[in-house]
Write a protein that holds these residues in place. Structure first.
Motif, PDB file in Angstrom:
ATOM      1  N   ASP A  20       0.910  -1.294   0.003  1.00 12.07           N
ATOM      2  CA  ASP A  20      -0.044   0.146   0.037  1.00 12.07           C
ATOM      3  C   ASP A  20       0.792   1.135  -0.062  1.00 12.07           C
ATOM      4  O   ASP A  20       1.509   1.535   1.054  1.00 12.07           O
ATOM      5  CB  ASP A  20      -1.017  -0.101   1.169  1.00 12.07           C
ATOM      6  N   ASN A  21       0.920   1.903  -1.154  1.00 10.82           N
ATOM      7  CA  ASN A  21       1.701   3.263  -1.298  1.00 10.82           C
ATOM      8  C   ASN A  21       1.098   4.303  -1.294  1.00 10.82           C
ATOM      9  O   ASN A  21       1.874   5.362  -1.647  1.00 10.82           O
ATOM     10  CB  ASN A  21       2.759   2.882  -2.623  1.00 10.82           C
ATOM     11  N   ARG A  22      -0.049   4.523  -0.686  1.00 11.21           N
ATOM     12  CA  ARG A  22      -0.867   5.692  -0.621  1.00 11.21           C
ATOM     13  C   ARG A  22       0.130   6.521   0.288  1.00 11.21           C
ATOM     14  O   ARG A  22       0.720   6.116   1.199  1.00 11.21           O
ATOM     15  CB  ARG A  22      -2.396   5.493  -0.304  1.00 11.21           C
ATOM     16  N   TYR A  23      -0.297   7.886   0.137  1.00 12.70           N
ATOM     17  CA  TYR A  23       0.593   8.749   0.946  1.00 12.70           C
ATOM     18  C   TYR A  23       0.403   8.613   2.488  1.00 12.70           C
ATOM     19  O   TYR A  23       1.288   8.501   3.343  1.00 12.70           O
ATOM     20  CB  TYR A  23       0.098  10.284   0.590  1.00 12.70           C
ATOM     21  N   LYS A  24      -0.879   8.652   2.974  1.00 18.13           N
ATOM     22  CA  LYS A  24      -1.153   8.290   4.251  1.00 18.13           C
ATOM     23  C   LYS A  24      -0.579   7.103   4.858  1.00 18.13           C
ATOM     24  O   LYS A  24      -0.154   6.754   5.841  1.00 18.13           O
ATOM     25  CB  LYS A  24      -2.591   8.300   4.628  1.00 18.13           C
ATOM     26  N   ALA A  25      -0.697   5.850   4.084  1.00 16.15           N
ATOM     27  CA  ALA A  25      -0.070   4.613   4.419  1.00 16.15           C
ATOM     28  C   ALA A  25       1.254   4.642   4.812  1.00 16.15           C
ATOM     29  O   ALA A  25       1.978   4.045   5.583  1.00 16.15           O
ATOM     30  CB  ALA A  25      -0.517   3.584   3.450  1.00 16.15           C
ATOM     31  N   VAL A  26       2.137   5.186   3.687  1.00 13.53           N
ATOM     32  CA  VAL A  26       3.471   5.389   3.895  1.00 13.53           C
ATOM     33  C   VAL A  26       3.614   6.285   4.921  1.00 13.53           C
ATOM     34  O   VAL A  26       4.826   5.730   5.727  1.00 13.53           O
ATOM     35  CB  VAL A  26       3.986   6.237   2.603  1.00 13.53           C
ATOM     36  N   GLN A  27       3.041   7.525   5.208  1.00 14.41           N
ATOM     37  CA  GLN A  27       3.632   8.154   6.299  1.00 14.41           C
ATOM     38  C   GLN A  27       3.320   7.238   7.729  1.00 14.41           C
ATOM     39  O   GLN A  27       4.151   7.368   8.493  1.00 14.41           O
ATOM     40  CB  GLN A  27       2.396   9.411   6.479  1.00 14.41           C
ATOM     41  N   ALA A  28       2.061   6.650   7.843  1.00 15.11           N
ATOM     42  CA  ALA A  28       1.860   5.606   8.860  1.00 15.11           C
ATOM     43  C   ALA A  28       2.908   4.752   9.092  1.00 15.11           C
ATOM     44  O   ALA A  28       3.433   4.176  10.085  1.00 15.11           O
ATOM     45  CB  ALA A  28       0.646   4.994   8.880  1.00 15.11           C
ATOM     46  N   LYS A  29       3.634   4.149   7.999  1.00 12.71           N
ATOM     47  CA  LYS A  29       4.333   2.914   8.035  1.00 12.71           C
ATOM     48  C   LYS A  29       5.788   3.623   8.529  1.00 12.71           C
ATOM     49  O   LYS A  29       6.404   3.103   9.387  1.00 12.71           O
ATOM     50  CB  LYS A  29       4.766   2.413   6.727  1.00 12.71           C
ATOM     51  N   LEU A  30       6.083   4.735   8.181  1.00  4.94           N
ATOM     52  CA  LEU A  30       7.491   5.318   8.454  1.00  4.94           C
ATOM     53  C   LEU A  30       7.348   5.776  10.192  1.00  4.94           C
ATOM     54  O   LEU A  30       8.311   5.784  10.769  1.00  4.94           O
ATOM     55  CB  LEU A  30       7.710   6.764   7.723  1.00  4.94           C
ATOM     56  N   LEU A 116       7.363  16.526  -0.201  1.00  3.76           N
ATOM     57  CA  LEU A 116       7.313  16.429  -1.658  1.00  3.76           C
ATOM     58  C   LEU A 116       5.627  15.884  -1.970  1.00  3.76           C
ATOM     59  O   LEU A 116       5.133  16.442  -3.117  1.00  3.76           O
ATOM     60  CB  LEU A 116       7.983  15.042  -1.783  1.00  3.76           C
ATOM     61  N   TYR A 117       5.029  15.184  -0.980  1.00  2.00           N
ATOM     62  CA  TYR A 117       3.781  14.473  -1.567  1.00  2.00           C
ATOM     63  C   TYR A 117       2.494  15.107  -0.688  1.00  2.00           C
ATOM     64  O   TYR A 117       1.285  14.799  -0.937  1.00  2.00           O
ATOM     65  CB  TYR A 117       3.863  13.211  -1.735  1.00  2.00           C
ATOM     66  N   GLY A 118       2.826  15.736   0.299  1.00  2.00           N
ATOM     67  CA  GLY A 118       1.647  16.076   1.311  1.00  2.00           C
ATOM     68  C   GLY A 118       0.453  17.097   0.593  1.00  2.00           C
ATOM     69  O   GLY A 118      -0.673  16.661   0.683  1.00  2.00           O
ATOM     70  N   ALA A 119       1.144  18.141  -0.168  1.00  2.00           N
ATOM     71  CA  ALA A 119       0.001  19.005  -0.758  1.00  2.00           C
ATOM     72  C   ALA A 119      -0.566  18.187  -1.935  1.00  2.00           C
ATOM     73  O   ALA A 119      -1.802  18.368  -1.943  1.00  2.00           O
ATOM     74  CB  ALA A 119       0.777  20.251  -1.199  1.00  2.00           C
ATOM     75  N   LEU A 120       0.184  17.344  -2.776  1.00  2.00           N
ATOM     76  CA  LEU A 120      -0.648  16.454  -3.664  1.00  2.00           C
ATOM     77  C   LEU A 120      -1.658  15.729  -3.112  1.00  2.00           C
ATOM     78  O   LEU A 120      -2.881  15.538  -3.581  1.00  2.00           O
ATOM     79  CB  LEU A 120       0.311  15.715  -4.478  1.00  2.00           C
ATOM     80  N   ASP A 121      -1.406  15.023  -1.883  1.00  2.00           N
ATOM     81  CA  ASP A 121      -2.324  14.067  -1.180  1.00  2.00           C
ATOM     82  C   ASP A 121      -3.703  15.198  -0.958  1.00  2.00           C
ATOM     83  O   ASP A 121      -4.720  14.563  -0.811  1.00  2.00           O
ATOM     84  CB  ASP A 121      -1.840  13.477  -0.044  1.00  2.00           C
ATOM     85  N   ASP A 122      -3.474  16.273  -0.408  1.00  2.00           N
ATOM     86  CA  ASP A 122      -4.411  17.023   0.140  1.00  2.00           C
ATOM     87  C   ASP A 122      -5.536  17.376  -1.300  1.00  2.00           C
ATOM     88  O   ASP A 122      -6.579  17.496  -1.102  1.00  2.00           O
ATOM     89  CB  ASP A 122      -3.954  18.444   0.692  1.00  2.00           C
TER      90      ASP A 122
END
Length: 139
Positions: A20-30, A116-122
């Motif tokens: 699962d490489n969605r932004y929020k999933a990657v943030q949670a894994k990190l 890098l990806y937070g704004a794009l996810d928003d």
């Protein structure tokens, strides 16, 4: 004090490698990885202190055995334990330093990923229309 190794319950669950490489999933894994490394670092600090204490006790025991004029082989064996514990302490300290460095890099990676990806996810998350998945336009 027990010298037996025993697993300890950890507050942080390991990060699941599920693709699962969605932004929020990657943030949670990190975040989960960083917390797990922080927890490991605390355990390793405690282990370094315990090893140092046991090394000192082995040195004292070797001195006591020598002063009691027991067979010199027992003095040597007890001294060898102290030396081995000293070496183990050095290696555990290196492991602790590596865990701490990896935790720091994990948090840095999380910040960079967010930048890098937070704004794009928003933008993508707040849109009613569906947007293409990353890589859609790459041919």
């Amino acid at each position: 004090m027990s010298s037996e190794l025993a697993p300890r319950p950890s507050g942080a669950a390991p990060a699941v490698a599920d693709g699962d490489n969605r932004y929020k999933a990657v943030q949670a894994k990190l975040d989960a990885l960083g917390r797990a490394l922080d927890d490991a670092g605390l355990g390793l600090e405690e282990l370094v202190r315990s090893i140092a204490k046991n090394r000192k006790r082995a040195e004292d025991a070797a001195r006591d055995v020598d002063n009691a004029e027991l067979d010199p082989k027992f003095v040597e064996l007890t001294s060898n334990v102290a030396v081995a514990l000293g070496g183990a302490g050095v290696q555990v300290k290196k492991l602790h330093d590596t865990a701490q460095e990896t935790a720091d890099l994990t948090y840095e990676t999380k910040r960079t990923h967010s930048k890098l990806y937070g704004a794009l996810d928003d933008i993508r998350s707040n849109r009613r229309e569906r947007t293409p998945k990353p890589g859609f336009f790459n041919d």
